[in-house]
Design a protein around this motif. Structure first.
Motif, PDB file in Angstrom:
ATOM      1  N   ARG A 194      -3.469   8.263  -9.929  1.00 11.28           N
ATOM      2  CA  ARG A 194      -3.953   7.369  -8.771  1.00 11.28           C
ATOM      3  C   ARG A 194      -2.878   7.484  -7.681  1.00 11.28           C
ATOM      4  O   ARG A 194      -3.162   7.941  -6.419  1.00 11.28           O
ATOM      5  N   THR A 195      -1.699   6.884  -8.111  1.00  8.54           N
ATOM      6  CA  THR A 195      -0.778   6.794  -6.770  1.00  8.54           C
ATOM      7  C   THR A 195      -0.393   8.174  -6.404  1.00  8.54           C
ATOM      8  O   THR A 195       0.154   8.083  -5.285  1.00  8.54           O
ATOM      9  N   GLN A 251      -1.655  10.762   2.079  1.00  7.86           N
ATOM     10  CA  GLN A 251      -0.772  10.017   3.144  1.00  7.86           C
ATOM     11  C   GLN A 251      -0.413  11.315   4.031  1.00  7.86           C
ATOM     12  O   GLN A 251      -0.063  11.027   5.190  1.00  7.86           O
ATOM     13  N   LEU A 289      -2.986   9.211  -3.763  1.00  4.71           N
ATOM     14  CA  LEU A 289      -2.837   8.327  -2.731  1.00  4.71           C
ATOM     15  C   LEU A 289      -1.854   8.814  -1.745  1.00  4.71           C
ATOM     16  O   LEU A 289      -1.781   8.966  -0.552  1.00  4.71           O
ATOM     17  N   ARG A 312     -12.839   5.988  -2.984  1.00  7.74           N
ATOM     18  CA  ARG A 312     -11.681   5.410  -2.495  1.00  7.74           C
ATOM     19  C   ARG A 312     -11.349   6.363  -1.181  1.00  7.74           C
ATOM     20  O   ARG A 312     -10.996   5.550  -0.209  1.00  7.74           O
ATOM     21  N   LEU A 313     -11.300   7.587  -1.474  1.00 13.02           N
ATOM     22  CA  LEU A 313     -10.581   8.301  -0.492  1.00 13.02           C
ATOM     23  C   LEU A 313     -11.663   9.091   0.678  1.00 13.02           C
ATOM     24  O   LEU A 313     -11.529   9.563   1.576  1.00 13.02           O
ATOM     25  N   ASP A 319       0.889  -1.055  -0.191  1.00  9.93           N
ATOM     26  CA  ASP A 319       0.094   0.095  -0.073  1.00  9.93           C
ATOM     27  C   ASP A 319       1.057   1.338   0.022  1.00  9.93           C
ATOM     28  O   ASP A 319       2.122   1.261   0.163  1.00  9.93           O
TER      29      ASP A 319
END
Length: 360
Positions: free
Chosen positions: A152-153, A160, A156, A187-188, A14
């Motif tokens: 996308r990453t 974070q 993410l 997703r978030l 992840d």
């Protein structure tokens, strides 16, 4: 020895674990416990003048993970209308990239890993480290250009390290930006808005990232940039160089291959050689803009305390997300192998297949 496919990597890696692994690798580099070789590409012209073969490698080692890793990829490239770069292996929709991991304790081959998930995660994770050390701590609005895996990453990773509450995404393809917005909002659990004009993805944002496959400049107008923004990229050509030059603080992930040997050139900001003549080399749509080749202070300089990062809420910071790719694979793949062994994941294959009794 383990064979680890993308589905298994997705169970293990992840964004939190990825960024922790990357930071361990870069702390190793600061302490002279890690090493890497810059990315290197080899091009071979195809009989079809629209196509070009590319072999790419990057490698590194981290003593904390006790691993050496080399990432290798085999691509067929084409540049439709000279606007984007498209790639595949064998046929459109399939790709070939693997990471081979070896033990630095005894030389043992540890794993062969599909590189798809690791590739997206390690690039996004590095963008997250850039935001951690350079963006304002109260950054909450993100602008994203592009709607693919990197987009996308990147989000993410930003989520974070900062409390993101709103995202604006622009892609020239309406369906792509809407699909991205729907997926990432669910997703978030945050607001993600698809926008119709590129300038809307920048205005009013705290963090702006270009995550595209374009070979042209994506953000060109300096008037879109506002005080306090943190800016970053995926490719060497996505930002108008004047925007980069005018930023108050520009920091780079790491150094590329600096000195080119005879016959080498830079393609897309990376060192490369081409098995072709001058006319065949012209087939490659090499972007005119290349911010990767410039010298900037490094993120490790800030991580180590050698340099200060952001010192003012009004500063515009730019993070050049390039360099040290081999170390990133050593760190993230080292983490994946360690976790796969701990959890009993991956397919066992005989180590003897990769050993021999003939000294090389």
């Amino acid at each position: 020895m383990l064979l680890i496919d993308n589905q298994t990597v997705a169970k293990i890696l992840d964004i939190k674990g990825c960024m922790e692994a990357l930071e361990i690798g870069y702390r190793d580099l600061i302490k002279e416990r890690a090493v890497y070789r810059g990315r290197y590409d080899l091009f071979v012209p195809n009989d079809d003048p629209k196509l070009m073969y590319r072999w790419g490698t990057m490698e590194g080692a981290s003593r904390s993970f006790e691993t050496f890793a080399i990432r290798m990829k085999s691509d067929m490239l084409e540049w439709p209308e000279g606007k984007t770069v498209e790639k595949y292996c064998i046929e459109p929709g399939t790709f070939c990239g693997v990471v081979m991991v070896f033990s630095t304790r005894n030389g043992e081959p540890l794993a062969i890993i599909n590189d798809g998930i690791i590739q997206h995660m390690r690039v996004g994770g590095c963008a997250g480290l850039g935001a951690k050390y350079l963006s304002r701590e109260d950054s909450s609005v993100v602008g994203i250009y592009g709607a693919g895996g990197m987009a996308r990453t990147y989000l993410l990773a930003f989520n974070q390290v900062r409390k993101i509450r709103e995202v604006k995404v622009y892609s020239p393809t309406k369906q792509n930006r809407e699909s991205y917005a729907n997926e990432m909002a669910e997703r978030l659990g945050i607001k993600v808005l698809p926008v119709e004009r590129p300038e809307e993805a920048a205005r009013g944002c705290d963090i702006v990232a270009t995550c595209t496959d374009s070979i042209q400049v994506v953000v060109n107008d300096p008037d879109w940039i506002e005080p306090g923004m943190h800016l970053t990229c995926v490719k060497a050509n996505e930002w108008n160089p004047d925007i980069v030059k005018s930023a108050d603080l520009v920091i780079k992930m790491g150094r590329p291959t600096l000195n080119l040997d005879v016959g080498q050139m830079r393609i897309g900001g990376e060192a490369a050689v081409v098995a072709g003549n001058a006319e065949e080399i012209k087939r490659i749509a090499n972007p005119k803009v290349d911010i990767f080749s410039a010298e900037f202070p490094l993120l490790t300089d800030i991580m180590s305390g050698k340099l200060k990062g952001r010192t003012d809420a009004e500063q515009v910071t730019f993070f050049v997300n390039s360099g040290t790719q081999g170390l990133q694979f050593a760190s993230t793949a080292g983490y994946v192998v360690r976790e796969a062994k701990r959890r009993g994941l991956g397919q066992q294959i005989p180590t003897d297949w990769f050993l021999q009794d003939i000294r090389d």
